[in-house]
Design an enzyme around this catalytic site. Structure first.
Site, PDB file in Angstrom:
ATOM      1  N   CYS A   1       0.825  -1.200   0.000  1.00  0.00           N
ATOM      2  CA  CYS A   1       0.000   0.000   0.000  1.00  0.00           C
ATOM      3  C   CYS A   1       0.867   1.260   0.000  1.00  0.00           C
ATOM      4  O   CYS A   1       1.661   1.437  -0.907  1.00  0.00           O
ATOM      5  CB  CYS A   1      -1.020  -0.022   1.136  1.00  0.00           C
ATOM      6  SG  CYS A   1      -2.367   1.171   0.856  1.00  0.00           S
TER       7      CYS A   1
ATOM      8  N   HIS B   1      -3.831  -4.847  -0.441  1.00  0.00           N
ATOM      9  CA  HIS B   1      -3.444  -5.423   0.846  1.00  0.00           C
ATOM     10  C   HIS B   1      -3.535  -6.951   0.792  1.00  0.00           C
ATOM     11  O   HIS B   1      -4.625  -7.497   0.998  1.00  0.00           O
ATOM     12  CB  HIS B   1      -4.356  -4.906   1.955  1.00  0.00           C
ATOM     13  CG  HIS B   1      -4.114  -3.489   2.326  1.00  0.00           C
ATOM     14  ND1 HIS B   1      -3.219  -3.107   3.308  1.00  0.00           N
ATOM     15  CD2 HIS B   1      -4.618  -2.343   1.826  1.00  0.00           C
ATOM     16  CE1 HIS B   1      -3.199  -1.796   3.415  1.00  0.00           C
ATOM     17  NE2 HIS B   1      -4.049  -1.303   2.520  1.00  0.00           N
TER      18      HIS B   1
ATOM     19  N   GLU C   1      -2.593  -9.012   2.955  1.00  0.00           N
ATOM     20  CA  GLU C   1      -2.939  -9.517   4.288  1.00  0.00           C
ATOM     21  C   GLU C   1      -4.434  -9.404   4.565  1.00  0.00           C
ATOM     22  O   GLU C   1      -4.936  -9.941   5.551  1.00  0.00           O
ATOM     23  CB  GLU C   1      -2.109  -8.789   5.363  1.00  0.00           C
ATOM     24  CG  GLU C   1      -2.579  -7.391   5.743  1.00  0.00           C
ATOM     25  CD  GLU C   1      -2.175  -6.295   4.761  1.00  0.00           C
ATOM     26  OE1 GLU C   1      -1.778  -6.602   3.623  1.00  0.00           O
ATOM     27  OE2 GLU C   1      -2.271  -5.116   5.156  1.00  0.00           O
TER      28      GLU C   1
END
Lengths: 256, 211
Positions: free
Chosen positions: B82, B192, B194
């Site tokens: 990001c 992202h 994650e």
């Protein structure tokens, strides 16, 4: 390449337990928000929202613990709202594992809070949550909608559409637009409200309140919602996140 | 031996999810702002949320820009996520104010030109052939984005036959922007991983496998 319409289950959490009832089979502990979060993740939820309805601030620590446990096991975005009054509250929730934070009443009392949070954490963390109802005759706002507090029981006289425009300008990253008139009716989203707010903001818009069947979701998207949120219909297993996505897909909207 | 991954903590947001997501790949993960540990780890993950200028200020104060530069000079893997990707470019422009980035890649991070900003949610990608980052991931898989700024032009085009050309993955919101880069030891994603469910887990595992 088009952004998918997001389908977001919402869980009301009180002192670490899900309230408002859930009715799932084969769930070891229906009141555990972490377990429900995992279930919705498995069903294809695009995000999750926890609304912390804990009355006593002494129990707030329990909420952080729930957020921590959820963030360890669920790898989709998590928004946590309820009781957020200061940028430090936001910081604590982000550190516990929230990706976005919902702000409601505190921003009505003190709109500068929106700018303070946006400046410190970036506007993408801030979901401005508004509980909106149609105004009664004689108390009308220009748009015919007003912002409420206390779960829709108290009107503020603040024009809801103007409020949405202003909060977007102040730095909200997204608006969670909850119709208190539609909420609980299962008669469908308030499309007029959705359209009115869509017309004045260029940040993402989440429609909430009134979902009763899968057919209610595509019109909300057609009215301008980028995401749709529902609670009890998912909790009581009336239909699943996947069912909503099938309906959206059939209506020509991109889904994940 | 488990690869050792450092998630560089320079005061940026939710690192817990990133830690758990990378741990799931089998790596040993530490969250720290210690530049020495960051220099020595097998892999360095640079997160980042919020404003470019604030992230860059935090990264510099923690010595992160130098650590990234030294790691890359030694061919040691770095993954930016990001704003952690955005700061790798030459500069970021927010509200007409330009901030110098790490300068590992030429180019400018600027506001996305789209009807609805932030770009928030799950989008598809245009992944180049030969990508190792996206190995084993279906072409129509979606990843989670949340950002208002991006890189609209990729400007690094090495002409030397000795250097492998960078692999650039694109996505579109209003117009195309850089969604991921694989360039020698320096990889990065605007989305992202994650927060991108199983697909994101696979992507992180692909990175950890290179360590």
């Amino acid at each position: 390449m088009t952004l998918a319409i997001r389908v977001i289950p919402c869980l009301d959490v009180d002192a670490g337990r899900v309230v408002k009832g859930v009715n799932f089979q084969n769930l070891r502990d229906a009141g555990d928000p972490v377990e429900l979060a995992r279930r919705y993740d498995a069903e294809g939820a695009d995000e999750l929202t926890f609304l912390d309805v804990t009355a006593s601030s002494g129990d707030r620590e329990t909420t952080y613990e729930v957020v921590r446990r959820t963030a360890e096991q669920v790898f989709i975005p998590l928004t946590v709202g309820g009781g957020v009054r200061t940028p430090d509250d936001v910081d604590r929730l982000l550190r516990a594992g929230a990706d976005k934070v919902g702000v409601n009443t505190a921003a009505i009392a003190r709109p500068e809070l929106i700018a303070e949070i946006a400046r410190r954490f970036g506007r993408q963390v801030l979901v401005l949550s508004a509980d909106v109802r149609r105004t009664a005759d004689g108390e009308s706002t220009p748009s015919g909608f007003e912002v409420t507090t206390h779960g829709g029981r108290r009107g503020t006289g603040i024009d809801a559409v103007e409020w949405a425009r202003r909060t977007a300008e102040l730095g909200a990253g997204e608006i969670l637009l909850n119709s208190m008139d539609a909420d609980g009716t299962k008669a469908g989203f308030d499309l007029e409200l959705t359209r009115a707010v869509r017309a004045v903001v260029d940040i993402p818009l989440i429609a909430s309140g009134g979902a009763g069947k899968v057919g209610h979701f595509p019109p909300a998207v057609a009215a301008g919602a980028d995401a749709v949120l529902a609670a009890s219909v998912f909790h009581f297993g009336e239909f699943t996140v996947g069912d909503v996505k099938d309906e959206l897909r059939a209506a020509g909207h991109p889904v994940r | 031996m488990q690869p050792r991954v450092i998630i560089f903590d320079y005061g940026s947001g939710n690192l817990r999810s990133a830690q758990r997501a990378v741990e799931r790949t089998g790596a040993e993960v530490t969250v720290t702002g210690d530049p020495r540990a960051a220099l020595e780890a097998d892999g360095l993950l640079v997160p980042g949320v919020g404003a470019f200028e604030a992230c860059m200020t935090g990264l510099r104060a923690a010595g992160g820009d130098r650590v990234i530069g030294r790691r890359l000079a030694g061919g040691r893997p770095v993954l930016g996520i990001c704003v952690g990707m955005q700061v790798l470019f030459e500069r970021g422009v927010e509200h007409d104010v330009s901030t110098e980035g790490c300068g590992e890649w030429p180019g400018t991070v600027e506001r996305l030109r789209a009807p609805i900003v932030p770009h928030m949610g799950w989008n598809t990608l245009d992944v180049p052939e030969g990508s190792r980052l996206f190995a084993g991931i279906e072409p129509d898989e979606r990843f989670y984005f949340v950002h208002s700024y991006g890189v609209r032009r990729w400007e690094l085009h090495p002409t030397s036959g000795h250097i492998a050309p960078p692999l650039v993955t694109w996505s579109t919101h209003g117009e195309p922007f850089v969604a991921a880069v694989e360039n020698g030891p320096l990889w990065a994603t605007q989305f992202h991983p994650e927060k991108s469910g199983d697909a994101g887990a696979r992507l992180l595992a692909n990175w950890v496998a290179t360590l």
